[in-house]
Write a protein that holds these residues in place. Structure first.
Motif, short mmCIF file in Angstrom:
data_model
loop_
_atom_site.label_atom_id
_atom_site.label_comp_id
_atom_site.label_asym_id
_atom_site.label_seq_id
_atom_site.Cartn_x
_atom_site.Cartn_y
_atom_site.Cartn_z
N LEU A 214 0.75 -1.20 -0.18
CA LEU A 214 -0.06 -0.07 0.15
C LEU A 214 0.71 1.26 -0.04
CD1 LEU A 214 -2.64 -1.14 2.58
CD2 LEU A 214 -2.91 -0.97 0.01
N TYR A 215 1.94 1.22 0.53
CA TYR A 215 2.78 2.34 0.69
C TYR A 215 4.42 2.26 0.37
CZ TYR A 215 -0.93 3.66 3.87
OH TYR A 215 -1.94 4.37 4.28
N ASN A 216 5.25 3.01 -0.13
CA ASN A 216 6.71 3.19 -0.28
C ASN A 216 7.27 3.66 1.06
OD1 ASN A 216 6.25 1.99 -2.97
ND2 ASN A 216 5.80 4.15 -3.84
N TYR A 217 8.45 3.28 1.14
CA TYR A 217 9.00 3.85 2.41
C TYR A 217 10.41 4.32 1.72
CZ TYR A 217 5.58 0.91 4.64
OH TYR A 217 4.64 0.11 5.13
N GLU A 218 10.90 5.48 2.44
CA GLU A 218 11.84 6.32 2.32
C GLU A 218 12.80 6.25 3.55
OE1 GLU A 218 12.59 10.83 1.66
OE2 GLU A 218 12.02 10.02 0.05
N VAL A 219 13.94 5.81 3.66
CA VAL A 219 14.62 5.73 4.97
C VAL A 219 15.89 6.58 5.00
CG1 VAL A 219 16.12 4.30 6.59
CG2 VAL A 219 14.24 3.20 5.20
N TYR A 220 15.93 7.46 6.14
CA TYR A 220 16.89 8.85 6.02
C TYR A 220 17.51 8.94 7.56
CZ TYR A 220 13.19 11.73 8.15
OH TYR A 220 12.18 12.26 9.04
N GLU A 221 18.44 9.61 7.48
CA GLU A 221 19.42 9.80 8.90
C GLU A 221 18.90 11.10 9.40
OE1 GLU A 221 23.74 9.29 9.75
OE2 GLU A 221 23.60 10.88 8.40
N ASP A 222 18.81 11.15 10.55
CA ASP A 222 18.80 12.64 11.44
C ASP A 222 19.62 12.58 12.36
OD1 ASP A 222 16.91 14.86 11.51
OD2 ASP A 222 15.83 13.84 13.29
N GLY A 223 19.91 13.83 12.78
CA GLY A 223 20.51 14.36 13.95
C GLY A 223 21.81 13.68 13.97
N HIS A 224 22.48 13.66 12.93
CA HIS A 224 24.18 13.03 13.00
C HIS A 224 25.04 14.04 13.78
CE1 HIS A 224 28.05 12.24 11.39
NE2 HIS A 224 27.82 10.84 11.63
N VAL A 225 25.52 13.45 14.64
CA VAL A 225 26.53 14.20 15.38
C VAL A 225 27.71 13.45 15.98
CG1 VAL A 225 25.49 13.93 17.60
CG2 VAL A 225 26.93 15.82 17.16
N ILE A 226 28.95 14.07 15.76
CA ILE A 226 30.27 13.37 16.31
C ILE A 226 30.46 14.19 17.66
CG2 ILE A 226 32.76 12.56 16.00
CD1 ILE A 226 32.00 12.09 12.94
N ARG A 227 30.81 13.50 18.63
CA ARG A 227 31.30 14.22 19.90
C ARG A 227 32.51 13.48 20.49
NH1 ARG A 227 25.60 14.10 20.89
NH2 ARG A 227 24.38 16.01 20.91
N LEU A 228 33.19 14.57 20.98
CA LEU A 228 34.37 14.35 21.98
C LEU A 228 34.13 14.03 23.22
CD1 LEU A 228 37.43 13.46 22.05
CD2 LEU A 228 37.92 15.90 22.29
N GLU A 229 33.77 12.89 23.78
CA GLU A 229 33.49 12.80 25.29
C GLU A 229 34.68 12.97 26.22
OE1 GLU A 229 30.54 12.00 26.08
OE2 GLU A 229 30.13 12.32 23.78
N PRO A 230 34.56 13.31 27.40
CA PRO A 230 35.49 13.77 28.45
C PRO A 230 36.49 12.81 28.84
CG PRO A 230 33.06 14.32 28.96
CD PRO A 230 33.04 13.58 28.09
#
Length: 272
Positions: A214-230
């Motif tokens: 019944l539907y098509n699906y589009e998969v995507y990325e959201d909120g990508h981030v790289i952090r240096l942790e303490p």
């Protein structure tokens, strides 16, 4: 601080601790199979169902730094053996697909060879290594269908840079016999069928159905981030979402699929 990210600080564990922990989870899974088996999809049907629901292909060989190419050639043998157990598998309404219960334990007696296995941020050789490529493919295709993902495990380490990556970071499904499984349940009114094959260069897959989706699906990325942790490590995070679209392209929904956090094992400034 996100407690999930805070818990990712590497902890050195003894070989005995790792061995005992793995055996505990393996036997815990066996007990679950005995006590709560569910309705397992088992039927292999040679003829393809009439409608394609989703398809994808991934290359069999990649040039990876410091990885013996023989392990990748062996992986191809491992994939052929696993594909033979899965090609044509039909999941009828109410049934569940289990990656490991369908394939079985990969052993040398069955013909499996040493392939590359990711291990605590690095890699090593192991019998049946490389089968994550198949679980990744099946999961990615399933996200383009209405099949319900009931178990999926993310990679805790980001081992290699994004060179040649064609899917969003964190859109795969790692596997380890038998306690890291990929499981899908068919909550629709229609039968779905998994079709797989290898050619000279790629692993190919399809989900097929006995009715048009019944539907098509589009998969995507959201909120990508790289952090240096303490504590000195880099952690890569994102969310995987999908848009639900009608056949005319109208937006019918936008769904959260998964949240990923992975400890990077290379410099985030490194490319290739």
């Amino acid at each position: 601080m996100n407690p999930v990210i805070s818990a990712m600080k590497p902890i050195r564990r003894s070989r005995l601790r790792l061995f005992a922990g793995k055996r505990y989870f393996i036997w815990k899974r066996y007990w679950k199979w005995i006590t709560a088996p569910g309705v397992l999809a088992k039927e292999l049907h040679p003829e393809a169902l009439p409608y394609e629901a989703a398809s994808h292909a991934t290359p069999l060989l990649r040039s990876l730094r410091n990885v013996d190419m023989q392990l990748q050639y062996n992986k191809i043998t491992n994939l052929r053996l696993a594909v033979a157990k899965l090609d044509g598998l039909v999941i009828r309404p109410g049934e569940t697909f289990s990656y490991w219960r369908s394939i079985g334990k990969p052993t040398r007696r069955k013909g499996y060879l040493d392939g590359m296995v990711l291990h605590y941020g690095g890699f090593r050789s192991g019998t049946g290594g490389g089968l994550c490529q198949l679980s990744n493919l099946i999961y990615w295709m399933a996200l383009h269908t209405p099949l319900t993902v009931t178990e999926r495990h993310r990679h805790s380490y980001d081992v290699f840079p994004d060179e040649q990556r064609t899917q969003p970071f964190g859109s795969g499904a790692t596997c380890s016999y038998n306690y890291l499984d990929l499981q899908l349940r068919n909550d629709t009114e229609y039968a779905y069928q998994l079709k797989l094959h290898l050619d000279e260069t790629h692993l190919h897959g399809e989900w097929r159905c006995d009715s048009r989706q019944l539907y098509n699906y589009e998969v995507y990325e959201d909120g990508h981030v790289i952090r240096l942790e303490p504590w000195g490590g880099y952690v890569r995070s994102n969310a995987i979402r999908r848009r639900v679209l009608t056949h005319t392209g109208e937006l019918a929904g936008d769904e959260a699929i998964a949240e990923n956090h992975a400890l990077m094992m290379y410099s985030p400034l490194l490319h290739g």
